[in-house]
Design an enzyme around this catalytic site. Sequence first.
Site, PDB file in Angstrom:
ATOM      1  N   CYS A   1     -35.124   9.545 -18.332  1.00 33.08           N
ATOM      2  CA  CYS A   1     -35.416  10.860 -17.744  1.00 33.08           C
ATOM      3  C   CYS A   1     -34.633  11.995 -18.389  1.00 33.08           C
ATOM      4  O   CYS A   1     -34.955  13.160 -18.194  1.00 33.08           O
ATOM      5  CB  CYS A   1     -35.130  10.841 -16.249  1.00 33.08           C
ATOM      6  SG  CYS A   1     -36.321   9.867 -15.341  1.00 33.08           S
TER       7      CYS A   1
HETATM    8  N1  COA Z   1     -45.148   3.627   2.470  1.00 31.63           N
HETATM    9  C1  COA Z   1     -44.583   3.497   3.680  1.00 31.63           C
HETATM   10  N2  COA Z   1     -43.323   3.058   3.872  1.00 31.63           N
HETATM   11  C2  COA Z   1     -42.622   2.727   2.777  1.00 31.63           C
HETATM   12  C3  COA Z   1     -43.158   2.820   1.481  1.00 31.63           C
HETATM   13  C4  COA Z   1     -44.485   3.289   1.349  1.00 31.63           C
HETATM   14  N3  COA Z   1     -45.068   3.436   0.163  1.00 31.63           N
HETATM   15  N4  COA Z   1     -42.231   2.412   0.605  1.00 31.63           N
HETATM   16  C5  COA Z   1     -41.141   2.085   1.296  1.00 31.63           C
HETATM   17  N5  COA Z   1     -41.366   2.262   2.621  1.00 31.63           N
HETATM   18  C6  COA Z   1     -40.459   2.001   3.739  1.00 31.63           C
HETATM   19  C7  COA Z   1     -39.616   0.788   3.488  1.00 31.63           C
HETATM   20  O1  COA Z   1     -40.297  -0.362   3.915  1.00 31.63           O
HETATM   21  C8  COA Z   1     -38.401   1.077   4.334  1.00 31.63           C
HETATM   22  O2  COA Z   1     -38.673   0.721   5.663  1.00 31.63           O
HETATM   23  P1  COA Z   1     -37.549   0.019   6.581  1.00 31.63           P
HETATM   24  O3  COA Z   1     -36.390   0.983   6.582  1.00 31.63           O
HETATM   25  O4  COA Z   1     -38.253  -0.117   7.868  1.00 31.63           O
HETATM   26  O5  COA Z   1     -37.232  -1.257   5.867  1.00 31.63           O
HETATM   27  C9  COA Z   1     -38.293   2.588   4.316  1.00 31.63           C
HETATM   28  O6  COA Z   1     -39.551   3.089   3.879  1.00 31.63           O
HETATM   29  C10 COA Z   1     -37.195   3.089   3.421  1.00 31.63           C
HETATM   30  O7  COA Z   1     -37.432   2.619   2.109  1.00 31.63           O
HETATM   31  P2  COA Z   1     -36.639   3.176   0.887  1.00 31.63           P
HETATM   32  O8  COA Z   1     -37.161   2.592  -0.378  1.00 31.63           O
HETATM   33  O9  COA Z   1     -35.192   2.985   1.131  1.00 31.63           O
HETATM   34  O10 COA Z   1     -37.089   4.722   0.961  1.00 31.63           O
HETATM   35  P3  COA Z   1     -36.313   6.047   0.631  1.00 31.63           P
HETATM   36  O11 COA Z   1     -36.381   6.920   1.800  1.00 31.63           O
HETATM   37  O12 COA Z   1     -34.999   5.827  -0.016  1.00 31.63           O
HETATM   38  O13 COA Z   1     -37.267   6.676  -0.474  1.00 31.63           O
HETATM   39  C11 COA Z   1     -37.481   6.849  -2.844  1.00 31.63           C
HETATM   40  C12 COA Z   1     -37.602   5.972  -1.628  1.00 31.63           C
HETATM   41  C13 COA Z   1     -37.758   6.005  -4.050  1.00 31.63           C
HETATM   42  C14 COA Z   1     -38.539   7.950  -2.774  1.00 31.63           C
HETATM   43  C15 COA Z   1     -36.106   7.510  -2.900  1.00 31.63           C
HETATM   44  O14 COA Z   1     -35.097   6.555  -2.688  1.00 31.63           O
HETATM   45  C16 COA Z   1     -35.850   8.185  -4.214  1.00 31.63           C
HETATM   46  O15 COA Z   1     -36.593   9.032  -4.646  1.00 31.63           O
HETATM   47  N6  COA Z   1     -34.704   7.864  -4.815  1.00 31.63           N
HETATM   48  C17 COA Z   1     -34.316   8.441  -6.067  1.00 31.63           C
HETATM   49  C18 COA Z   1     -35.269   8.027  -7.068  1.00 31.63           C
HETATM   50  C19 COA Z   1     -34.994   8.532  -8.430  1.00 31.63           C
HETATM   51  O16 COA Z   1     -34.523   9.586  -8.679  1.00 31.63           O
HETATM   52  N7  COA Z   1     -35.334   7.728  -9.367  1.00 31.63           N
HETATM   53  C20 COA Z   1     -35.229   8.096 -10.702  1.00 31.63           C
HETATM   54  C21 COA Z   1     -36.458   7.664 -11.320  1.00 31.63           C
HETATM   55  S1  COA Z   1     -36.472   8.262 -12.926  1.00 31.63           S
END
Ligand code: COA
Length: 380
Positions: free
Chosen positions: A163
């Site tokens: 990135c």
């Molecule tokens: N739809 C519905 N629920 C979902 C889901 C989806 N597509 N994907 C995950 N969930 C749920 C999970 O099951 C989890 O549920 P639980 O708490 O009951 O187990 C909950 O959402 C939290 O999951 P999590 O993966 O921890 O979500 P989050 O709020 O952290 O968001 C990201 C996920 C990826 C959007 C976020 O962590 C993020 O953007 N992080 C930084 C990413 C980044 O910068 N990456 C760099 C890439 S270059």
Amino acid sequence: MSDRMQHAGRPVISATGLFTPEDSISNAELVASFNDYVRRENARNAAGIEAGEVEALTESSVEFIEKASGIKARHVMTKAPVLDPEIMAPRWDERGNDELSVLAEIGVKAARQALERAGRDAADVDAVLCAASNMERPYPAMAIEIQQALGIDGFGFDMNVACSSATFGIQTAADYIRAGNARSVLVVSPEITSGHLNWRDRDSHFIFGDVATAVLVEDAALAPAEHWEILGTKLKTVFSNNIRNNFGFLNRASPEGVGAADKLFVQEGRKVFKEVVPMVAQMILDEADRLDIDPQGLRRLWLHQANAGMNRLIAHRVLGHEANDDESPTVLDTYGNTSSAGSIIAFHLHSGDLAPGDTGLICSFGAGYSAGTVFVRKAG
Ligand code: COA
């Protein structure tokens, strides 16, 4: 390439360019396709699920995606195969060696716009850096193909810092100019992220989008009257497995080779969030201090576009207050995460209204971990 490159120069951004694929996928379309895939997969595995041998897949949701990431849609090079629950990947006919490759094609489109905006003839460019997370092949370098397509007499090479590729490219270009090794350098970031995204993974299927950007970095003596002074650049890397992709030619022959989940983008999103936000905020503050810039006086932040929550926190720590859209614009809603191109899209689309003397920050962060800052001031 020649006698023009002898004197230490002062690097500026002369212009930027953007190519946006026509196809766009809304969260509703994406989730409908994903949930169709989940239902088909669960039906296929019904007996195993019933026997407790296979875990049933869970459906995705539009509300979750928007709340967790701020993403509402993403552009892709090929929409139909990505949304086809039996494919869920980009597809096009393989091109012959005498045809322009896909990555080069979109890179050239973005580069041409940057050249046009700067009023620069391609013949006056000295180098092309193709700085992106996803190269189409190992060699010949994408940059050299782009160089040839544009008619540039000089040199080019590819660089991948995930990135942060574009900001690392900008510092590299700026260093060539500072050293007098070049006076005009194109940093091109074609990002076909749809190829490395696992569209079948509920945790990340909504994250990425395709795009290409270009940044023309030049010696101030050559640049058009309206340009952006580069006040300082800073790069940082810290090893982490929290964003990883194991795809490579050493593992393609194994049964778990191409197509296996770990040969695509995988992340521990929560950990990334928690570790990267403080690291980047501190890096920005330290660099502002080194450059004697008051961070609270920054007119605009063009931050990496991965997650709206991360940007909110970083902007707050840098500016000392909750940033509004004008101070920290987002393109996440329509573009999704476009890897290295994200902060450049934000800069390209949301910098025209700034006045001469206004100071801002282009900042990237992501896999590696890697982070880059480019402090700029509008001139003209
Ligand atoms: N739809 C519905 N629920 C979902 C889901 C989806 N597509 N994907 C995950 N969930 C749920 C999970 O099951 C989890 O549920 P639980 O708490 O009951 O187990 C909950 O959402 C939290 O999951 P999590 O993966 O921890 O979500 P989050 O709020 O952290 O968001 C990201 C996920 C990826 C959007 C976020 O962590 C993020 O953007 N992080 C930084 C990413 C980044 O910068 N990456 C760099 C890439 S270059």
